[in-house]
Scaffold this active site. Structure first.
Site, short mmCIF file in Angstrom:
data_model
loop_
_atom_site.label_atom_id
_atom_site.label_comp_id
_atom_site.label_asym_id
_atom_site.label_seq_id
_atom_site.Cartn_x
_atom_site.Cartn_y
_atom_site.Cartn_z
N SER A 94 -6.12 7.20 1.92
CA SER A 94 -6.07 5.73 1.93
C SER A 94 -5.09 5.27 0.87
O SER A 94 -4.83 5.99 -0.10
CB SER A 94 -7.47 5.17 1.61
OG SER A 94 -7.41 3.79 1.30
N TYR A 103 -14.83 5.27 -4.45
CA TYR A 103 -14.12 5.44 -3.18
C TYR A 103 -12.68 5.88 -3.43
O TYR A 103 -12.19 6.84 -2.83
CB TYR A 103 -14.14 4.14 -2.38
CG TYR A 103 -13.32 4.21 -1.11
CD1 TYR A 103 -13.78 4.93 -0.01
CD2 TYR A 103 -12.09 3.56 -1.01
CE1 TYR A 103 -13.02 5.01 1.15
CE2 TYR A 103 -11.34 3.63 0.14
CZ TYR A 103 -11.81 4.36 1.23
OH TYR A 103 -11.05 4.44 2.37
#
Length: 258
Positions: free
Chosen positions: A152, A165
């Protein structure tokens, strides 16, 4: 994204997609099948996988649904054996399963921390361990071999409340670079894809109001990415000639600034 590839450049290949029951995984499974690959779908939600198999087969493709929790190492190893029995070795692995749970670090949501570590890191490593022998054998015999990990832009962006995350995604991005040192000389292509804002169900898991507002604003205000955009990118990465390794691809909506 309009389809860039035509014909069946992935004919004869066996593709494994984790996190295949929705979003980027589902879209990528459908696209790889349409380009000629036999596709194996890994995820926990069997009904969704069965529906996806029906969609792929109705379009003339071939797919196998395996309801597997990728955090269960033995289950993933068993799935790899089922793939070998049904299709032979896998030569394309889209290591895509993941979860996004955003919170301030002082909230001490340790269960959310652990869930992200278990799925985003341990799950990814379990898939790697189960299917790496498939990939190295394919490469050793002169065939294509692709390991594509989903990271990501959060791996490199500094975003408040994204600490855990982002940490899991930074692990994936750097792991991929390190894996190339060992696997590239063996002709196994290793790559990571780092998407920006994609309109999938992943943001639905986010309960933090600030993060939810950020994502909702992007979806409302700009033309965000769709699962099909990621699918076409992954397909292109796998379809280029064997000696070409597109190692790190960041895919952003044109208007996304953060």
């Amino acid at each position: 994204m309009s389809a860039l590839l035509t014909g069946t450049p992935l004919a004869g290949r066996v593709a494994v997609v984790s996190g295949a029951s929705s979003g980027m995984g589902a879209a990528t499974a459908v696209r790889l099948a349409s380009l000629g690959a036999r596709v194996v779908l890994l995820a926990r939600r069997k009904e969704r996988l069965d529906d996806l198999v029906a969609t792929i087969e109705a379009d003339g493709g071939s797919a196998l649904a395996l309801a597997v929790d990728v955090t269960d190492r033995k289950a993933v190893q068993a799935a790899a054996r089922q793939v070998a029995d049904r299709y032979g070795r896998a030569d394309l692995v889209f290591n895509n399963a993941g979860v996004q749970l955003i919170s301030g670090i002082e909230e001490l949501k340790v269960d959310d921390w652990q869930r992200q570590i278990d799925l985003n890191i341990t799950g990814l490593m379990n898939v790697l361990a189960a299917f790496l022998p498939h990939l190295t054998q394919s490469a050793a015999e002169g065939g294509p071999a692709d390991l594509i990990n989903t990271s990501s832009i959060a791996a490199t962006r500094i975003l408040e409340k994204f600490s855990v995350y982002s940490g899991t995604k930074a692990y994936i991005s750097h792991l991929t670079r390190l894996l190339r040192v060992e696997l590239g000389p063996k002709m196994v292509r290793v790559a990571t894809i780092e998407p920006g804002m994609v309109d999938t169900e992943l943001p639905d898991h986010v309960t933090d109001p600030d993060a939810s507002a950020l994502m909702a604003g992007l979806i409302r205000d700009i033309d965000v990415l769709q699962g099909a955009d990621i699918a076409e990118t992954v397909a292109f990465m796998a379809a280029v000639p064997r000696h070409v390794n597109l190692t790190e691809i960041t895919v952003l909506p044109t208007a996304q600034a953060v």
